[in-house]
Motif scaffolding. Structure first.
Motif, short mmCIF file in Angstrom:
data_model
loop_
_atom_site.label_atom_id
_atom_site.label_comp_id
_atom_site.label_asym_id
_atom_site.label_seq_id
_atom_site.Cartn_x
_atom_site.Cartn_y
_atom_site.Cartn_z
N LYS A 37 0.82 -1.22 0.00
CA LYS A 37 0.00 0.00 0.00
C LYS A 37 0.84 1.26 0.00
CE LYS A 37 -4.07 -2.03 2.23
NZ LYS A 37 -5.01 -1.95 3.38
N GLY A 38 2.07 1.12 0.48
CA GLY A 38 2.96 2.28 0.47
C GLY A 38 3.22 2.80 -0.93
N GLN A 39 3.20 1.90 -1.93
CA GLN A 39 3.38 2.31 -3.31
C GLN A 39 2.23 3.22 -3.75
OE1 GLN A 39 5.89 1.40 -5.42
NE2 GLN A 39 6.97 0.01 -4.07
N ILE A 40 1.03 2.84 -3.36
CA ILE A 40 -0.14 3.64 -3.72
C ILE A 40 -0.12 4.97 -2.99
CG2 ILE A 40 -2.66 3.70 -3.71
CD1 ILE A 40 -2.64 0.64 -3.80
N ARG A 53 -0.03 8.67 -4.71
CA ARG A 53 -1.09 9.65 -4.46
C ARG A 53 -0.53 10.93 -3.84
NH1 ARG A 53 -6.26 7.58 -4.82
NH2 ARG A 53 -6.84 9.79 -4.81
N SER A 54 0.51 10.78 -3.02
CA SER A 54 1.12 11.96 -2.41
C SER A 54 1.82 12.84 -3.43
CB SER A 54 2.12 11.52 -1.33
OG SER A 54 3.23 10.86 -1.91
N LEU A 55 2.17 12.24 -4.57
CA LEU A 55 2.79 13.02 -5.66
C LEU A 55 1.75 13.70 -6.53
CD1 LEU A 55 5.62 10.56 -6.74
CD2 LEU A 55 5.86 12.65 -5.41
N GLY A 56 0.48 13.52 -6.20
CA GLY A 56 -0.59 14.18 -6.93
C GLY A 56 -1.22 13.33 -8.02
N MET A 57 -0.86 12.05 -8.10
CA MET A 57 -1.46 11.18 -9.12
C MET A 57 -2.89 10.84 -8.74
SD MET A 57 1.48 8.40 -10.15
CE MET A 57 3.07 8.89 -10.80
N SER A 58 -3.74 10.75 -9.76
CA SER A 58 -5.12 10.32 -9.53
C SER A 58 -5.13 8.82 -9.23
CB SER A 58 -5.99 10.61 -10.75
OG SER A 58 -5.55 9.83 -11.86
N MET A 63 -3.16 3.39 -10.43
CA MET A 63 -3.40 1.97 -10.72
C MET A 63 -2.73 1.56 -12.02
SD MET A 63 -5.02 0.84 -8.14
CE MET A 63 -5.38 -0.77 -8.83
N VAL A 64 -2.83 2.39 -13.05
CA VAL A 64 -2.35 2.01 -14.38
C VAL A 64 -0.83 2.10 -14.48
CG1 VAL A 64 -2.40 2.62 -16.83
CG2 VAL A 64 -4.51 2.61 -15.49
N THR A 65 -0.23 3.11 -13.92
CA THR A 65 1.21 3.35 -14.12
C THR A 65 2.09 2.82 -13.00
OG1 THR A 65 1.09 5.54 -13.07
CG2 THR A 65 0.70 5.43 -15.45
N VAL A 66 1.54 2.64 -11.80
CA VAL A 66 2.35 2.21 -10.67
C VAL A 66 2.00 0.79 -10.22
CG1 VAL A 66 3.01 2.69 -8.28
CG2 VAL A 66 2.65 4.59 -9.88
N VAL A 67 0.72 0.56 -9.95
CA VAL A 67 0.31 -0.69 -9.34
C VAL A 67 0.23 -1.82 -10.37
CG1 VAL A 67 -1.51 -1.86 -8.05
CG2 VAL A 67 -0.94 0.52 -7.53
N LEU A 68 -0.43 -1.58 -11.49
CA LEU A 68 -0.66 -2.65 -12.47
C LEU A 68 0.62 -3.28 -13.00
CD1 LEU A 68 -2.83 -4.24 -13.90
CD2 LEU A 68 -2.90 -2.50 -15.68
N LEU A 108 1.25 -7.29 -12.53
CA LEU A 108 1.40 -8.23 -13.64
C LEU A 108 2.67 -9.07 -13.49
CD1 LEU A 108 0.23 -6.06 -16.68
CD2 LEU A 108 -0.99 -7.95 -15.57
N ARG A 109 3.73 -8.47 -12.95
CA ARG A 109 4.95 -9.25 -12.70
C ARG A 109 4.70 -10.30 -11.63
NH1 ARG A 109 7.64 -4.21 -13.40
NH2 ARG A 109 7.65 -3.86 -11.15
N ILE A 110 3.91 -9.94 -10.63
CA ILE A 110 3.62 -10.88 -9.55
C ILE A 110 2.82 -12.08 -10.05
CG2 ILE A 110 2.33 -11.16 -7.38
CD1 ILE A 110 3.02 -8.24 -6.75
#
Length: 260
Positions: free
Chosen positions: A156-159, A163-168, A173-178, A182-184
């Motif tokens: 959750k720290g990744q999210i 978000r703290s950098l101002g990402m929606s 979800m699309v650029t950081v989490v997904l 997918l690698r996992i």
């Protein structure tokens, strides 16, 4: 007697039992009948080169269904973890339906039910399009659940950092989490590819022709025409030629993931 000695004795007994069972089977088996039924070289030779067409069709059906499953399954997974309730509900209904329905029934619905309900409908690619849709719908539900699990496994720290950098939420979800998710889930996705390879044997219900039949249908046709089980053995070996390397790849990826 030490624990190590007891383990050695127990292991030796197990090996002895296994060896005794194998020897008994070898003695009791009617090897002449087995060879006549499954190991006729002339029958196997008659399957070539036509069997390679069925082999190629099996690969194509598998890849088409997997591609459809990925294209649909990833968005469904994102909907499953969406903050918007209706998206979650719709994705949940979709996953539960297509995970609960047998792939054979979905193929029947695509191949016969939909054309009856919508006369004149044409699938792009004919049988190939029907297979991509029929097997892909079932596959997409399993892929969606695998990807969802991967998304939830991302710290959750990744999210929070994104978000703290101002990402929606969507961009996070699309650029950081997904990408991390997918690698996992590469190992379970590889296992899904193995399952699709075997599920391609259900394509015969769509009424395939000589040019579009897969390995299972081709082997059954040869079994009927030759009255010999050798074609089943050849077909099974060709399936293993596809599934064994994929299974080994999945195990290797799982070990690599565990070592990180």
């Amino acid at each position: 007697m030490t624990p190590r000695q007891r383990r050695r004795i127990a292991r030796a007994i197990q090996y002895a039992v296994i060896a005794a069972v194998l020897i008994a089977l070898a003695v009791v088996a009617d090897w002449g009948r087995i060879v006549d039924s499954f190991l006729q070289a002339d029958v196997a030779a008659e399957m070539f080169p036509e069997v390679w067409t069925a082999f190629g069709n099996t690969i194509v059906y598998t890849l088409l269904a997997f591609a459809f499953g990925m294209v649909v399954g990833v968005p469904v997974a994102l909907m499953r973890v969406s903050e918007f309730g209706p998206y979650r509900w719709a994705a949940t209904v979709y996953v539960e339906i297509f995970r609960g329905l047998p792939a054979l029934l979905v193929l029947f619905l695509v191949g016969f039910g939909v054309p009856q309900a919508f006369p004149g409908i044409q699938y792009p690619g004919g049988v190939y399009g029907q297979v991509a849709l029929g097997l892909g719908l079932t596959s997409s539900a399993y892929i969606a659940e695998s990807v969802r699990a991967g998304i939830q496994a991302v710290p959750k720290g990744q999210i929070e950092a994104a978000r703290s950098l101002g990402m929606s939420h969507t961009r996070t979800m699309v650029t950081v989490v997904l990408p991390q998710a997918l690698r996992i889930v590469i190992p379970p996705l590889t296992n899904e590819l193995v399952m699709l390879t075997k599920d391609s044997s259900l394509v015969f219900v769509l009424g395939v022709t000589t040019a579009t039949m897969e390995l299972s249908k081709f082997a059954r046709n040869e079994l009927t025409s030759t009255a010999n089980a050798t074609p089943l053995l050849v077909g099974g070996l060709l399936y293993l030629l596809l599934t064994v390397p994929l299974s080994a790849l999945a195990r290797r990826l799982e070990k690599r993931g565990e070592s990180r």
